[in-house]
Design a protein around this motif. Structure first.
Motif, short mmCIF file in Angstrom:
data_model
loop_
_atom_site.label_atom_id
_atom_site.label_comp_id
_atom_site.label_asym_id
_atom_site.label_seq_id
_atom_site.Cartn_x
_atom_site.Cartn_y
_atom_site.Cartn_z
N GLY A 1 -1.95 -9.17 -12.64
CA GLY A 1 -0.58 -9.58 -12.35
C GLY A 1 0.20 -10.04 -13.55
N LEU B 1 -4.58 7.52 -2.67
CA LEU B 1 -4.28 6.77 -3.89
C LEU B 1 -5.42 6.82 -4.89
CD1 LEU B 1 -2.69 3.56 -2.31
CD2 LEU B 1 -1.50 5.32 -3.61
N MET C 1 -6.07 5.12 1.11
CA MET C 1 -6.95 4.79 -0.02
C MET C 1 -7.48 6.06 -0.68
SD MET C 1 -8.95 1.52 1.61
CE MET C 1 -10.30 1.52 0.47
N SER D 1 6.41 4.17 -4.31
CA SER D 1 5.65 2.94 -4.12
C SER D 1 4.50 3.16 -3.15
CB SER D 1 6.56 1.83 -3.63
OG SER D 1 5.80 0.69 -3.30
N VAL E 1 -6.14 -3.42 -1.11
CA VAL E 1 -6.68 -2.30 -1.89
C VAL E 1 -5.58 -1.30 -2.21
CG1 VAL E 1 -8.35 -0.42 -1.92
CG2 VAL E 1 -8.96 -2.59 -0.89
N MET E 2 -4.67 -1.10 -1.26
CA MET E 2 -3.56 -0.19 -1.52
C MET E 2 -2.71 -0.69 -2.67
SD MET E 2 -2.55 0.76 2.41
CE MET E 2 -0.92 1.40 2.05
N MET E 3 -2.46 -1.99 -2.69
CA MET E 3 -1.72 -2.59 -3.81
C MET E 3 -2.45 -2.33 -5.12
SD MET E 3 0.48 -4.63 -5.35
CE MET E 3 1.41 -5.79 -4.32
N SER F 1 0.92 -7.68 -16.14
CA SER F 1 1.19 -6.47 -16.92
C SER F 1 2.68 -6.40 -17.26
CB SER F 1 0.79 -5.23 -16.14
OG SER F 1 1.64 -5.02 -15.05
N GLY G 1 1.87 5.42 -4.85
CA GLY G 1 1.33 5.01 -6.15
C GLY G 1 1.87 5.83 -7.30
N GLU H 1 3.55 -8.74 -5.09
CA GLU H 1 2.69 -9.55 -5.96
C GLU H 1 3.53 -10.66 -6.58
OE1 GLU H 1 -1.00 -9.03 -7.53
OE2 GLU H 1 -0.67 -9.09 -5.37
N ARG I 1 5.81 -7.05 -8.52
CA ARG I 1 5.47 -5.68 -8.13
C ARG I 1 5.45 -5.57 -6.63
NH1 ARG I 1 0.27 -4.40 -11.72
NH2 ARG I 1 0.07 -6.64 -11.34
N ILE J 1 4.23 -5.30 0.57
CA ILE J 1 3.77 -6.59 0.09
C ILE J 1 4.22 -6.77 -1.35
CG2 ILE J 1 1.82 -6.96 1.62
CD1 ILE J 1 0.00 -5.56 -0.25
N ASP K 1 4.01 -11.24 -9.57
CA ASP K 1 4.80 -10.76 -10.70
C ASP K 1 5.94 -9.83 -10.28
OD1 ASP K 1 3.41 -8.60 -9.91
OD2 ASP K 1 2.46 -8.16 -11.81
N GLN L 1 4.46 -3.12 -3.25
CA GLN L 1 3.69 -1.99 -2.74
C GLN L 1 4.08 -1.73 -1.30
OE1 GLN L 1 1.23 0.02 -4.21
NE2 GLN L 1 1.16 1.17 -2.29
N LEU M 1 -4.72 0.01 -5.83
CA LEU M 1 -4.74 1.41 -6.20
C LEU M 1 -3.36 1.94 -6.57
CD1 LEU M 1 -7.08 2.78 -3.39
CD2 LEU M 1 -7.65 2.59 -5.80
N GLY M 2 -2.36 1.35 -5.94
CA GLY M 2 -1.02 1.88 -6.12
C GLY M 2 -0.31 1.37 -7.35
N SER M 3 -0.67 0.17 -7.81
CA SER M 3 0.17 -0.35 -8.88
C SER M 3 -0.55 -1.19 -9.93
CB SER M 3 1.33 -1.15 -8.30
OG SER M 3 0.87 -2.16 -7.43
N MET M 4 -1.88 -1.09 -9.99
CA MET M 4 -2.57 -1.84 -11.04
C MET M 4 -3.22 -0.92 -12.07
SD MET M 4 -4.43 -5.04 -9.19
CE MET M 4 -3.54 -6.17 -8.12
N GLU N 1 -6.91 -4.48 -14.66
CA GLU N 1 -6.50 -5.34 -13.55
C GLU N 1 -7.32 -5.04 -12.30
OE1 GLU N 1 -2.09 -4.25 -13.83
OE2 GLU N 1 -2.14 -6.23 -12.90
#
Lengths: 240, 240
Positions: free
Chosen positions: A238, B155, B152, B196, A151-153, A240, B199, B76, B80, B74, B78, B82, A155-158, A162
């Motif tokens: 994934g 973010l 959470m 990162s 969820v952090m991923m 973007s 966010g 992704e 990215r 972590i 692509d 986080q 919220l943080g970068s999508m 997405e």
DNA sequence: CGTACGTTTGACTCTGTTCAATTGCCGTGG
DNA sequence: CCACGGCAATTGAACAGAGTCAAACGTACG
């Protein structure tokens, strides 16, 4: 705190529960499941809109969802609300409260539900004698942490679309695991609740739904969702 | 996997560790600490920039930070990235990996560090005989979940400046608990890593720092932060 | 059957991102 | 020792995505 509604009439023990493989009993042998059954003898019904627990109250028990759907959320002083999770059959609520023995979030039923109460002190005691149970419990807590990192991923970068795609894919998989359709389901939560969980405003959620529908990836009829093209939905995240 | 650097020369057992109250031994009696000491006999050094563990690799042990500073993140598909957490003395790394027995994130040292290795299988075994240890371990895992829920919230519903203020307040408290100044400290991470985690893009982090400095709430000299007015910093969060 | 709530959609605003240029800092090697 | 190169940080200007405000519609529930 949930009321003591009597549910003993129904045959509701772990041994015969069709979701035991999704829940605490996973990996236990017959004898061990019986012991666990003794522990979680108390079930209760929660009507839609009722609280399973509230932030600030004392923690005694974890709750396994037996039937239904819950959301959990935390409140800031200024009234802002953040939905921290949605819980369906077999999933465990209350893990956050072990830390301080006080619940840190509210848990509300989004439809009429039933939960199995798991007195935590007795669970710890029992897990001393059933290593499999202890280990599996650790895995469940760890899985919660991994979920939160996901969820952090998100919220943080999508971006909005997405996030929604990720959310739908996740729901889809969880419905599937429980024997329901992975492509056709009914949302239990409002756009606002989805938005809160995904860090978006409800209008943005609605627009994202509409866009996915315009592209013929899903169809949306209010709370009823049909995923036409899972591959293209997956491609939404994934790239973007 | 960390190398077997010999550190046995130094007196590095839990019993004499000044951070034992922040770490696993909390609440244990003398005899129990000795047993734990036997378990975590293996320490190792991690140079700045080295990995403590990497996503995808097998999980055997948790690691308690003895000295230094780590980040976990972590990736992704692509590319990215986080950042999911920053870890300092006494904090436990690797909890996410219990779930699948495979690490789900990379952990990198942001400065020269030392960790105590805690073989997880043996920890579970030992906790069967030391209920206090088991209970405290559960609290630690639960605290991780609560922490993640806080992120959470951050973010999902805070603006850039609020996020940074929250982050600084959190760091401040953690430094203080460890006997360092709560108002004057050196960041171990770059603006990009902060971004990162929060966010945000690094430019936004930089601008937020500058704005807080312009308002005389903090002073920023590259990585060196001084908090002049903790009250006004606290007021930055939750008053939007 | 009517009301209240949830949802959709549009127009406008604003926050944070992107792109780009500049400065400052630190370690390396001449 | 100083010069150079590279990385990190700052700052500005233009842009884009999501938020806000508002209106209208549909649905569900009493």
């Amino acid at each position: 705190m949930p009321k003591n509604n009597d549910m003993s009439s129904v045959n509701t023990n772990c041994a015969s529960c069709s979701f035991r493989e999704l829940c605490l009993p996973l990996g236990l042998n017959e004898r061990e499941v019986e012991m666990l059954d003794d522990l979680v003898s108390h079930k209760c019904k929660i009507q839609r809109g009722e609280f399973l627990h509230r932030a600030g109250l004392n923690f005694q028990s974890l709750y396994a969802v037996r039937r239904g759907f819950f959301k959990t959320y935390i409140l800031e002083k200024d009234g802002r609300q953040q939905v921290t999770g949605f819980f369906m059959t077999g999933e465990l609520l209350g893990l956050d409260a072990i830390s301080t023995e006080i619940h840190t979030c509210d848990a509300v039923a989004l439809e009429d539900s039933e939960v199995c109460e798991v007195p935590f002190a007795r669970l710890e005691e029992m897990s001393r004698n059933i290593p499999t149970l202890m280990h599996h419990f650790h895995k469940i807590m760890s899985r919660e942490i991994v979920k939160d990192h996901g969820v952090m991923m998100l919220l943080g970068s999508m971006k909005a679309e997405e996030r929604l795609a990720t959310f739908l894919i996740n729901l889809s998989r969880r419905f599937f695991k429980r024997g329901y359709s992975s492509s056709d389901f009914v949302l239990r939560m409002t756009r606002e609740e989805i938005g809160s969980y995904l860090g978006l405003k409800l209008e943005t959620v609605s627009r994202a739904f509409s866009r996915l529908q315009d592209e013929d990836i899903i169809s949306v009829d209010n709370k009823h969702i049909n995923i036409h093209d899972m591959d293209r939905l997956r491609n939404k995240v994934g790239n973007s």
